[in-house]
Each structure stands twice: as C-alpha cells, then as structure tokens.
Design a protein around this motif. Structure first.
Motif, PDB file in Angstrom:
ATOM      1  N   ARG A   1       0.098  -2.813  -8.271  1.00 29.63           N
ATOM      2  CA  ARG A   1       0.245  -1.885  -7.138  1.00 29.63           C
ATOM      3  C   ARG A   1      -0.033  -0.475  -7.643  1.00 29.63           C
ATOM      4  NH1 ARG A   1       5.371   0.668  -6.982  1.00 29.63           N
ATOM      5  NH2 ARG A   1       6.718   0.001  -8.702  1.00 29.63           N
ATOM      6  N   GLU A   2      -0.445   0.387  -6.746  1.00 31.68           N
ATOM      7  CA  GLU A   2      -0.805   1.749  -7.123  1.00 31.68           C
ATOM      8  C   GLU A   2       0.447   2.553  -7.441  1.00 31.68           C
ATOM      9  OE1 GLU A   2      -3.650   3.225  -8.176  1.00 31.68           O
ATOM     10  OE2 GLU A   2      -4.579   3.745  -6.261  1.00 31.68           O
TER      11      GLU A   2
ATOM     12  N   GLU B   1      -2.529   4.810 -14.814  1.00 35.49           N
ATOM     13  CA  GLU B   1      -3.582   3.814 -14.644  1.00 35.49           C
ATOM     14  C   GLU B   1      -3.151   2.460 -15.197  1.00 35.49           C
ATOM     15  OE1 GLU B   1      -7.044   5.351 -16.576  1.00 35.49           O
ATOM     16  OE2 GLU B   1      -7.704   6.494 -14.814  1.00 35.49           O
TER      17      GLU B   1
ATOM     18  N   PRO C   1      -3.556   8.765  -5.095  1.00 41.77           N
ATOM     19  CA  PRO C   1      -2.089   8.691  -5.103  1.00 41.77           C
ATOM     20  C   PRO C   1      -1.479   9.881  -5.836  1.00 41.77           C
ATOM     21  CG  PRO C   1      -2.965   7.260  -6.801  1.00 41.77           C
ATOM     22  CD  PRO C   1      -4.163   7.823  -6.074  1.00 41.77           C
TER      23      PRO C   1
ATOM     24  N   THR D   1       0.845  -1.186   0.000  1.00 43.80           N
ATOM     25  CA  THR D   1       0.000   0.000   0.000  1.00 43.80           C
ATOM     26  C   THR D   1       0.879   1.233   0.000  1.00 43.80           C
ATOM     27  OG1 THR D   1      -1.705  -1.167   1.220  1.00 43.80           O
ATOM     28  CG2 THR D   1      -1.785   1.234   1.257  1.00 43.80           C
TER      29      THR D   1
ATOM     30  N   SER E   1      -0.459   0.804 -12.995  1.00 46.95           N
ATOM     31  CA  SER E   1      -1.008   0.311 -11.730  1.00 46.95           C
ATOM     32  C   SER E   1      -1.653  -1.055 -11.932  1.00 46.95           C
ATOM     33  CB  SER E   1      -2.021   1.315 -11.163  1.00 46.95           C
ATOM     34  OG  SER E   1      -1.404   2.540 -10.827  1.00 46.95           O
TER      35      SER E   1
END
Length: 361
Positions: free
Chosen positions: A163-164, A155, A203, A18, A158
């Motif tokens: 993962r972001e 986008e 984010p 995260t 990710s």
C-alpha cells in the motif's frame, strides 16, 4: 538497512486501501505517524518511521532542518542537544552556543553548525525519557536520517506493505534558516522531484507554521500544502514583517478563506478543534472543522499521544507516563469530522479509526 522488528503488541492488521489525499469529505481519515512512532522508538529515526508504517499509518511525518553543507535531515528543532548524544561528544564541546530562533534564546548544539559527515557520527536519543523510559533502551542505536533516506524508505515500505505510504514533511523555522543563507525550500523541492513526488496525486503533504514559505512553495509544488495553526502566538514570518495577525486570526472564517488561496488543508492543534473545559477535561467541538470545510480546507489535528501527561484530565489514568484512555479522545475528534490525526502512537490511532468506522457501518 536492517529492518527494525515491530513489537508484537503494537502491530495492527491493516487492509490494502487507496490513500486519500486532499478532499475534506474523504471517507477515511488519515493517520499520520507524527515523527514516526515516537511512542515506541526515538523520534525521527528510520526505525520510528518504519514502525509507524507497519502499525498502519498512512503517512510518516519528518520535521526538516538543514546541515551546514545544505542537506535536509530530520530533527524536531535546529537545537540537537535534546535528541542526539552530542552533549557526550568531547570533540563537539566547543560547538555549544546560544542563538535566538524566532525571538527565543536557546542554548545548545545547532544542526546548521555541523556538516552531514559530522552529524552522521551522532546517534539519536529519547527526547522525553521521563515519559517514555522504554525508548531509552534504543538510545545510541539509530543515526540521524536525511530526507533522501526517508524518501527511499517510503518507497521500500510501500512495496513491502502493498500500500502507498505517504510522506508529510514540515519545514522547521524556515525564516531562521533562510536568514543563515540555508533556505529549506530549494532542497525540499529538489528532493521531491528527484523521487518523482512533485506531481498531482503524489502521496505528499508539505506543512509549515509560517505563511510566506508556503506561498512560495505553492508556486513550485504540485502537492497539497498545509498551514499549521497553533493555539497561541503568531507565524514567525508575519511577526518579523510587522504583520500583527496571530494564529487566532488565521483560524477565523476570513482567515481560513485566505489560507485556502495558497493551501489545501490546515494542521490544527487539538484544542482549536475540540475545546478543553476549565478543569482540563475534554469539551465540545469549536466549529473549526465546519468553518475550514466551508473554506475548502481539510483539517488534520495534532498531536495525539497515549501518555496521561498529554491527555484531557478526564481521560488520564495513573501517573504522567502511564497510558490513559487515548481511544476515547480519538473517537471524539473523529466524530467531530477531522480528516486526519497526527499521532505519536499510530497503532492506537488506527484502532480508534477502525472502531469508529465499524460503529458507523
């Protein structure tokens, strides 16, 4: 878009985690791909941003300027002669001019004198080929990306990486562009809202060396705001208004408390965080991290690079373009408590962060 393949030697295996956004006590310092991964690809290209994410960066960082028709694009400065092939394009020879930006006279080609369609005919080149000759291999290969294209790439990455991946845009010379009738902020807010990124926990960080536009953006954005601090000089907007405060004033405990009224973090030049000795070697922490944390601000330090030309004297190896002991430099700053690092070589930053974490375990 064709995916640029990362070089095998710079890929570092990263675990899904995260991404921590704003808190000074975050357990995992952020790695911010400064202009992407410009130690390996020409800066501010989609290839550079993608490589940064694949190398483990938590955020990719575009510098935003604006075209004559009001489109945000990623370039280091309004002057684009050093980062594109415009100087070799005879059709644009008459666009070469001299302008004054934040009190400094500059000669070249300027992004605001080109429409997006014209800019799309140009190609990126390496800005410092004498230090990064390998990057010149890619001269002419990549287009100048729009902010929208970068957000689309974010986008996609990710999803692909599981993962972001965050985005950390900097508004470049906002007073200058506002004076031309091309303010950066409305377009920035619109793009973030279009991509559902103007929300808590998105984010995103938004940064600037100026203060007035950050106060304005604080009213319009729900994402963290970052006040950049340089080792000398003053914010252009304060200087233009007759405000005599310099960056050194903003870095005092009182200045940091004021920053905390409109920002969530500071982006501090490295020497403000860990001092240099008179001989150029790395000294001791200055106390800025503790003072910022006391004010409720996170601290992201800039800019880390592997080349000896940019390293403290005691960590240099060989010639200016040779890579020195960058890992040790990261370790000193991470132990000093920074919450993130801006890096031209995010693969090295991730490795150093993991080494520090492993030793602390």
């Amino acid at each position: 878009m064709t995916d640029p393949s990362p070089d095998p030697e710079i890929v570092h295996v990263v675990s899904v985690r995260t991404v921590r956004i704003t808190q000074p006590d975050s357990a995992t310092p952020l790695v911010i791909g400064h202009r992407g991964a410009p130690g390996h690809r020409p800066e501010h290209t989609l290839a550079s941003y993608e490589l940064a994410a694949r190398a483990g960066a938590d955020f990719i960082e575009p510098d935003l300027v604006i075209t004559a028709d009001g489109v945000l694009v990623a370039r280091h400065e309004p002057e684009i002669g050093a980062t594109t092939d415009v100087a070799s394009r005879p059709e644009f020879a008459d666009r070469r001019t001299t302008k004054t930006i934040d009190g400094v006279s500059r000669t070249g080609w300027f992004v605001e004198d080109f429409t997006l369609a014209e800019l799309r005919t140009l190609r990126a080149i390496e800005r410092i080929p004498h230090l990064r000759p390998g990057n010149a291999t890619y001269d002419g290969r990549f287009a100048i990306p729009t902010f929208a294209e970068i957000l689309t790439l974010r986008e996609q990455l990710s999803r692909r990486l599981g993962r972001e991946i965050g985005v950390y845009p900097e508004t470049k010379h906002p007073s200058y562009f506002a004076g031309l009738g091309l303010p950066l902020e409305p377009a920035l807010v619109t793009e973030l809202e279009t991509y559902d990124l103007n929300r808590p926990e998105a984010p995103v960080f938004v940064q600037s060396f100026e203060t007035t536009n950050l106060r304005l953006l604080r009213e319009q954005l729900r994402v963290p705001i970052v006040q950049l601090l340089a080792p000398d000089g003053a914010p252009a907007d304060l200087a233009a208004s007759g405000d005599r405060r310099c960056y050194s004033d903003l870095a005092t405990p009182a200045g940091l408390r004021e920053i905390a009224t409109y920002a969530d973090a500071i982006g501090a030049e490295k020497d403000l965080v860990v001092a240099r000795e008179p001989d150029g070697s790395l000294g001791a922490p200055t106390g800025l991290v503790e003072a910022a944390h006391d004010a409720g601000l996170a601290v992201h330090a800039y800019t880390f690079r592997n080349e000896s030309a940019f390293l403290p004297a005691n960590l240099r190896r060989g010639a200016a373009a040779d890579h020195g002991d960058a890992v040790t430099e990261y370790e000193v700053f991470l132990r000093a408590g920074v919450d993130g690092v801006f890096s031209d070589h995010p693969d090295t930053a991730v490795l150093a962060r993991d080494l520090v974490a492993a030793r602390a375990a």
